[in-house]
Design a protein around this motif. Structure first.
Motif, PDB file in Angstrom:
ATOM      1  N   MET A  99      11.047  27.106  31.600  1.00  0.00           N
ATOM      2  CA  MET A  99      12.371  27.646  31.946  1.00  0.00           C
ATOM      3  C   MET A  99      12.301  28.981  32.683  1.00  0.00           C
ATOM      4  O   MET A  99      13.306  29.453  33.209  1.00  0.00           O
TER       5      MET A  99
ATOM      6  N   ASP B 216      10.125  29.269  35.221  1.00  0.00           N
ATOM      7  CA  ASP B 216       9.496  28.835  36.461  1.00  0.00           C
ATOM      8  C   ASP B 216       7.999  29.133  36.488  1.00  0.00           C
ATOM      9  O   ASP B 216       7.394  29.234  37.551  1.00  0.00           O
TER      10      ASP B 216
ATOM     11  N   LEU C 103      10.933  19.018  33.623  1.00  0.00           N
ATOM     12  CA  LEU C 103      11.394  20.147  34.444  1.00  0.00           C
ATOM     13  C   LEU C 103      10.349  20.427  35.520  1.00  0.00           C
ATOM     14  O   LEU C 103       9.160  20.583  35.221  1.00  0.00           O
TER      15      LEU C 103
ATOM     16  N   ARG D  53       9.614  22.208  39.727  1.00  0.00           N
ATOM     17  CA  ARG D  53      10.048  23.146  40.768  1.00  0.00           C
ATOM     18  C   ARG D  53      10.614  22.365  41.950  1.00  0.00           C
ATOM     19  O   ARG D  53      10.067  21.343  42.360  1.00  0.00           O
TER      20      ARG D  53
ATOM     21  N   SER E  31      18.023  31.250  42.205  1.00  0.00           N
ATOM     22  CA  SER E  31      17.517  29.994  41.650  1.00  0.00           C
ATOM     23  C   SER E  31      18.385  29.614  40.461  1.00  0.00           C
ATOM     24  O   SER E  31      19.105  30.447  39.911  1.00  0.00           O
TER      25      SER E  31
ATOM     26  N   THR F 263      18.680  26.295  37.180  1.00  0.00           N
ATOM     27  CA  THR F 263      18.137  25.103  36.548  1.00  0.00           C
ATOM     28  C   THR F 263      19.279  24.140  36.285  1.00  0.00           C
ATOM     29  O   THR F 263      20.359  24.561  35.876  1.00  0.00           O
TER      30      THR F 263
ATOM     31  N   GLU G 101      15.550  20.133  37.283  1.00  0.00           N
ATOM     32  CA  GLU G 101      14.915  20.973  38.283  1.00  0.00           C
ATOM     33  C   GLU G 101      15.171  22.454  38.089  1.00  0.00           C
ATOM     34  O   GLU G 101      16.252  22.860  37.683  1.00  0.00           O
ATOM     35  N   PHE G 102      14.148  23.225  38.413  1.00  0.00           N
ATOM     36  CA  PHE G 102      14.247  24.656  38.614  1.00  0.00           C
ATOM     37  C   PHE G 102      14.316  24.815  40.128  1.00  0.00           C
ATOM     38  O   PHE G 102      13.310  24.734  40.824  1.00  0.00           O
TER      39      PHE G 102
END
Length: 177
Positions: free
Chosen positions: A10, A12, A29, A31, A100, A102, A115-116
């Motif tokens: 979480m 990244d 999860l 990038r 950015s 999530t 996705e992050f």
């Protein structure tokens, strides 16, 4: 070329790699990045939208930002973003990372996005040459028309676009005043 994408926590931080379709099946999860291209015409700001090709493994036929994808195993965002802009749009534009976020969205029992997402913006005035395997249509749309469309027909847009686009438009309106 490897289709392994980068798994993250979480914050990244990279925690491993996984084959792309498997990461979307699990879901894990990972990038990702989204590129928003814009231009000014007179006093109005316009954003380049793409309609995803019907054959995409998810979100086919939905409107979204100019380019979105994942960096591959061992690839930085600085390498992945111009690679995908070239592959999808036939261009390389100078872009800046803005923020950015999530998000999670389930498309089907066997496909989800977790996705992050790193969001980039850039000005583009030239032509684009969309890859028909990725993109069925492109359109420059004025910001207020995009907002009206998202309100009237949210199911016409990708889930990540609905999250990121309002923030991107706010950033760009402030910058371009």
């Amino acid at each position: 070329m490897s289709d392994e994408i980068i798994l993250v926590n979480m914050n990244d931080d990279e925690i491993g790699c996984c084959e792309k379709m498997e990461a979307h099946r699990i879901p894990a999860l990972h990038r990702a990045f989204s590129v928003f291209l814009y231009k000014r015409t007179g006093k109005k700001l316009h954003m380049l939208l793409q309609k995803r090709a019907e054959g995409k493994y998810h979100s086919g036929g939905l409107w979204t930002n100019a380019c979105c994808s994942h960096p591959r195993r061992g690839e930085t965002l600085a390498e992945a973003v111009p690679r995908r802009m070239t592959e999808e749009l036939g261009i390389v534009a100078e872009v800046t990372e803005e923020f950015s976020f999530t998000y999670f969205h389930r498309f089907s029992e066997n496909c989800a996005e977790f996705e992050f997402d790193h969001v980039f913006t850039g000005k583009w005035e030239g032509e684009v040459v969309p890859d028909p395997e990725e993109i069925s249509e492109v359109s420059w749309m004025e910001f207020s028309d995009i907002e009206q469309g998202m309100m009237a027909r949210p199911d016409s847009f990708s889930p990540w676009f609905l999250i990121a686009a309002p923030k991107v438009m706010a950033v760009l309106r402030n910058r371009e005043q």
